[in-house]
Write a protein that holds these residues in place. Structure first.
Motif, PDB file in Angstrom:
ATOM      1  N   VAL A  17       0.869  -1.305  -0.046  1.00 50.09           N
ATOM      2  CA  VAL A  17      -0.158   0.018  -0.072  1.00 50.09           C
ATOM      3  C   VAL A  17       0.859   1.236   0.032  1.00 50.09           C
ATOM      4  CG1 VAL A  17      -1.842   1.362   1.268  1.00 50.09           C
ATOM      5  CG2 VAL A  17      -1.890  -1.363   1.325  1.00 50.09           C
ATOM      6  N   VAL A  18       0.851   2.184  -0.961  1.00 53.72           N
ATOM      7  CA  VAL A  18       1.533   3.304  -1.174  1.00 53.72           C
ATOM      8  C   VAL A  18       0.763   4.494  -0.721  1.00 53.72           C
ATOM      9  CG1 VAL A  18       3.000   4.556  -2.851  1.00 53.72           C
ATOM     10  CG2 VAL A  18       2.611   2.202  -3.190  1.00 53.72           C
ATOM     11  N   VAL A  19       1.398   5.246   0.171  1.00 54.67           N
ATOM     12  CA  VAL A  19       0.635   6.325   0.768  1.00 54.67           C
ATOM     13  C   VAL A  19       1.451   7.756   0.685  1.00 54.67           C
ATOM     14  CG1 VAL A  19      -0.647   7.381   2.860  1.00 54.67           C
ATOM     15  CG2 VAL A  19      -0.544   4.789   2.538  1.00 54.67           C
ATOM     16  N   PRO A  20       1.364   8.372  -0.387  1.00 52.47           N
ATOM     17  CA  PRO A  20       2.164   9.465  -0.369  1.00 52.47           C
ATOM     18  C   PRO A  20       1.778  10.466   0.865  1.00 52.47           C
ATOM     19  CG  PRO A  20       1.116   9.059  -2.772  1.00 52.47           C
ATOM     20  CD  PRO A  20       0.552   8.288  -1.564  1.00 52.47           C
ATOM     21  N   THR A  21       2.897  11.520   1.386  1.00 55.14           N
ATOM     22  CA  THR A  21       2.459  12.311   2.482  1.00 55.14           C
ATOM     23  C   THR A  21       3.277  13.512   2.036  1.00 55.14           C
ATOM     24  OG1 THR A  21       4.210  11.363   3.609  1.00 55.14           O
ATOM     25  CG2 THR A  21       1.884  10.752   3.962  1.00 55.14           C
ATOM     26  N   GLY A  81       1.679  12.160  -8.401  1.00 58.05           N
ATOM     27  CA  GLY A  81       2.245  11.297  -9.308  1.00 58.05           C
ATOM     28  C   GLY A  81       3.531  10.849  -9.455  1.00 58.05           C
ATOM     29  N   ALA A  82       4.426  11.594  -9.145  1.00 61.24           N
ATOM     30  CA  ALA A  82       5.967  11.300  -8.928  1.00 61.24           C
ATOM     31  C   ALA A  82       6.103  10.307  -7.879  1.00 61.24           C
ATOM     32  CB  ALA A  82       6.789  12.495  -8.973  1.00 61.24           C
ATOM     33  N   ALA A  83       5.360  10.546  -6.959  1.00 60.73           N
ATOM     34  CA  ALA A  83       5.281   9.918  -5.456  1.00 60.73           C
ATOM     35  C   ALA A  83       5.011   8.553  -5.659  1.00 60.73           C
ATOM     36  CB  ALA A  83       4.501  10.383  -4.296  1.00 60.73           C
ATOM     37  N   TYR A  84       3.742   8.488  -6.241  1.00 58.80           N
ATOM     38  CA  TYR A  84       3.301   6.928  -6.696  1.00 58.80           C
ATOM     39  C   TYR A  84       4.125   6.357  -7.679  1.00 58.80           C
ATOM     40  CZ  TYR A  84      -1.408   7.511  -4.475  1.00 58.80           C
ATOM     41  OH  TYR A  84      -2.413   7.534  -3.662  1.00 58.80           O
ATOM     42  N   LEU A  85       4.723   6.813  -8.614  1.00 58.48           N
ATOM     43  CA  LEU A  85       5.611   6.127  -9.632  1.00 58.48           C
ATOM     44  C   LEU A  85       6.980   5.663  -8.655  1.00 58.48           C
ATOM     45  CD1 LEU A  85       5.455   8.589 -12.796  1.00 58.48           C
ATOM     46  CD2 LEU A  85       4.482   6.148 -12.301  1.00 58.48           C
ATOM     47  N   ALA A  86       7.342   6.455  -7.833  1.00 60.99           N
ATOM     48  CA  ALA A  86       8.481   5.994  -6.861  1.00 60.99           C
ATOM     49  C   ALA A  86       8.045   4.857  -6.096  1.00 60.99           C
ATOM     50  CB  ALA A  86       9.086   7.176  -5.914  1.00 60.99           C
ATOM     51  N   GLY A  87       6.978   4.866  -5.746  1.00 59.64           N
ATOM     52  CA  GLY A  87       6.360   3.653  -4.850  1.00 59.64           C
ATOM     53  C   GLY A  87       6.191   2.571  -5.909  1.00 59.64           C
ATOM     54  N   PHE A  88       5.652   2.771  -6.915  1.00 56.82           N
ATOM     55  CA  PHE A  88       5.688   1.538  -7.815  1.00 56.82           C
ATOM     56  C   PHE A  88       6.843   0.903  -8.230  1.00 56.82           C
ATOM     57  CE2 PHE A  88       1.700   3.514 -10.094  1.00 56.82           C
ATOM     58  CZ  PHE A  88       0.819   3.316  -9.067  1.00 56.82           C
ATOM     59  N   SER A 185       6.365   7.614 -19.868  1.00 53.77           N
ATOM     60  CA  SER A 185       5.561   8.678 -20.584  1.00 53.77           C
ATOM     61  C   SER A 185       4.603   9.470 -19.678  1.00 53.77           C
ATOM     62  CB  SER A 185       4.665   8.081 -21.695  1.00 53.77           C
ATOM     63  OG  SER A 185       3.705   7.318 -21.215  1.00 53.77           O
ATOM     64  N   VAL A 186       4.376   8.906 -18.481  1.00 56.48           N
ATOM     65  CA  VAL A 186       3.622   9.858 -17.447  1.00 56.48           C
ATOM     66  C   VAL A 186       3.915  11.058 -17.217  1.00 56.48           C
ATOM     67  CG1 VAL A 186       2.262   9.617 -15.243  1.00 56.48           C
ATOM     68  CG2 VAL A 186       2.176   7.371 -16.697  1.00 56.48           C
ATOM     69  N   CYS A 187       3.357  12.005 -17.228  1.00 57.52           N
ATOM     70  CA  CYS A 187       4.141  13.503 -16.846  1.00 57.52           C
ATOM     71  C   CYS A 187       3.061  14.163 -16.005  1.00 57.52           C
ATOM     72  CB  CYS A 187       4.488  14.307 -18.065  1.00 57.52           C
ATOM     73  SG  CYS A 187       3.120  14.347 -19.265  1.00 57.52           S
ATOM     74  N   SER A 188       1.993  13.933 -15.827  1.00 58.79           N
ATOM     75  CA  SER A 188       0.933  14.619 -15.105  1.00 58.79           C
ATOM     76  C   SER A 188       1.188  14.190 -13.719  1.00 58.79           C
ATOM     77  CB  SER A 188      -0.529  14.292 -15.693  1.00 58.79           C
ATOM     78  OG  SER A 188      -0.982  12.839 -15.324  1.00 58.79           O
ATOM     79  N   GLN A 189       0.271  15.195 -12.875  1.00 56.94           N
ATOM     80  CA  GLN A 189       0.424  15.289 -11.347  1.00 56.94           C
ATOM     81  C   GLN A 189      -0.872  15.423 -10.784  1.00 56.94           C
ATOM     82  OE1 GLN A 189       2.788  14.548  -9.426  1.00 56.94           O
ATOM     83  NE2 GLN A 189       4.479  14.534 -11.122  1.00 56.94           N
ATOM     84  N   GLY A 190      -1.212  15.153  -9.547  1.00 55.08           N
ATOM     85  CA  GLY A 190      -2.357  15.522  -8.861  1.00 55.08           C
ATOM     86  C   GLY A 190      -3.727  14.748  -9.414  1.00 55.08           C
ATOM     87  N   TYR A 191      -4.677  15.626  -9.763  1.00 56.07           N
ATOM     88  CA  TYR A 191      -5.898  15.182 -10.202  1.00 56.07           C
ATOM     89  C   TYR A 191      -5.908  14.470 -11.719  1.00 56.07           C
ATOM     90  CZ  TYR A 191     -11.068  15.965 -10.700  1.00 56.07           C
ATOM     91  OH  TYR A 191     -12.519  15.880 -10.769  1.00 56.07           O
ATOM     92  N   SER A 192      -4.916  14.873 -12.643  1.00 57.58           N
ATOM     93  CA  SER A 192      -4.913  14.123 -13.859  1.00 57.58           C
ATOM     94  C   SER A 192      -4.148  12.953 -13.837  1.00 57.58           C
ATOM     95  CB  SER A 192      -4.264  15.404 -14.644  1.00 57.58           C
ATOM     96  OG  SER A 192      -2.908  15.714 -14.509  1.00 57.58           O
ATOM     97  N   PHE A 193      -3.087  12.858 -12.784  1.00 57.35           N
ATOM     98  CA  PHE A 193      -2.286  11.600 -12.810  1.00 57.35           C
ATOM     99  C   PHE A 193      -3.299  10.333 -12.854  1.00 57.35           C
ATOM    100  CE2 PHE A 193      -0.573   8.009 -10.357  1.00 57.35           C
ATOM    101  CZ  PHE A 193       0.601   7.871 -10.997  1.00 57.35           C
ATOM    102  N   GLN A 194      -4.253  10.310 -12.019  1.00 57.00           N
ATOM    103  CA  GLN A 194      -5.257   9.123 -11.932  1.00 57.00           C
ATOM    104  C   GLN A 194      -5.905   9.146 -13.473  1.00 57.00           C
ATOM    105  OE1 GLN A 194      -4.706   7.500  -9.532  1.00 57.00           O
ATOM    106  NE2 GLN A 194      -4.261   8.820  -7.662  1.00 57.00           N
ATOM    107  N   VAL A 195      -6.205   9.972 -13.869  1.00 56.68           N
ATOM    108  CA  VAL A 195      -6.796   9.897 -15.292  1.00 56.68           C
ATOM    109  C   VAL A 195      -5.839   9.350 -16.190  1.00 56.68           C
ATOM    110  CG1 VAL A 195      -8.141  11.035 -17.159  1.00 56.68           C
ATOM    111  CG2 VAL A 195      -8.393  11.631 -14.818  1.00 56.68           C
TER     112      VAL A 195
END
Length: 264
Positions: A17-21, A81-88, A185-195
């Motif tokens: 479980v990845v939890v960005p803070t 977005g970068a936090a989740y990618l680092a977690g992945f 290729s993922v470059c978005s953050q926040g709200y658009s990262f999930q989309v």
């Protein structure tokens, strides 16, 4: 490595479980403890962006007390977005089978995690949906409700994805599925990262399912939502929609097969 660590969650495997803070010192302990209580077989990674309020220190204390809790310290505020990618990446390097996205603000109930993981037994991506039948919203301001409704409707219309909550941030990804996506290729953050990840998964033909959740307004700390994040999302969704239509036209002209997308 102990046998209990290898066993993981039944039917899914090892789950992280990845939890960005960022400035979530009042929330990080309740979230981590809640996850460990709801799904004892999973592990937790707190990805802290050098929070000045001491969130990273609080996370380190949790990790010292529980070997299934880990902390990844980053050198600054680099975005969701970068936090989740680092977690992945952290999960892939250590042989996990699935990763979970979970907000640190308390809006995602850890008690619903087992339902999402159960659904992941037969899916590549599981979205904890605020708009699927059976979902509930608790104490959400009407402005946020309207924003989410309109944002998801816009994404569904422009991108053609049959997903009720493309912006939702409570998710399970199989690492095997993420391996089929061009995450570089993922470059978005926040709200658009999930989309963006939802769009990539849909285009790659991953099996996506939605599970209704109860979504609550945060009780402690400040929301990270801003007009800039909203503007980025609208702009990127529009650009992606234009790109997808251009690709579809080219395929039609050249007779290229689009492939089959599995959908429950």
């Amino acid at each position: 490595m102990g046998a209990d660590r290898l066993a993981g969650y039944p039917g899914v495997g090892r789950v992280l479980v990845v939890v960005p803070t960022y400035n979530e010192v009042d929330n990080v302990a309740p979230i981590v403890v809640g996850v460990r209580r709801a799904a004892p077989a999973v592990e937790v990674l707190v990805v802290d962006d050098a929070s000045p309020d001491g969130t990273g220190v609080a996370a380190d204390a949790l990790a010292a007390a529980d070997r299934r809790v880990h902390v990844l310290h980053r050198d600054g505020k680099h975005g969701l977005g970068a936090a989740y990618l680092a977690g992945f990446g952290w999960a892939r390097e250590r042989g996990f089978d699935a990763v979970v996205e979970m907000d640190a603000d308390g809006s995602h109930d850890p008690r619903e995690l087992p339902a999402l993981l159960d659904a992941a037994r037969d899916a590549d991506v599981v979205i904890g949906s605020r708009w699927a039948a059976g979902a509930r919203l608790v104490n959400w301001p009407w402005r946020r409700l309207l924003l989410s409704r309109c944002g998801n409707g816009f994404a569904r219309l422009v991108l053609g994805m049959p997903v009720s909550d493309a912006t939702g941030g409570y998710r399970v990804y199989r690492l095997s599925g993420l391996g089929r996506l061009d995450l570089q290729s993922v470059c978005s953050q926040g709200y658009s990262f999930q989309v963006e990840l939802c769009r990539l998964a849909y285009r790659a033909g991953l099996r996506i399912v939605e599970v209704p959740i109860t979504f609550a307004q945060r009780e402690r700390g400040a929301s990270k939502m801003s007009p800039l994040i909203i503007g980025e999302a609208l702009w990127r969704i529009t650009v992606w929609g234009l790109q997808d239509r251009r690709t579809a036209v080219r395929r039609g002209l050249h007779g290229t097969a689009t492939g089959q997308v599995r959908w429950p």
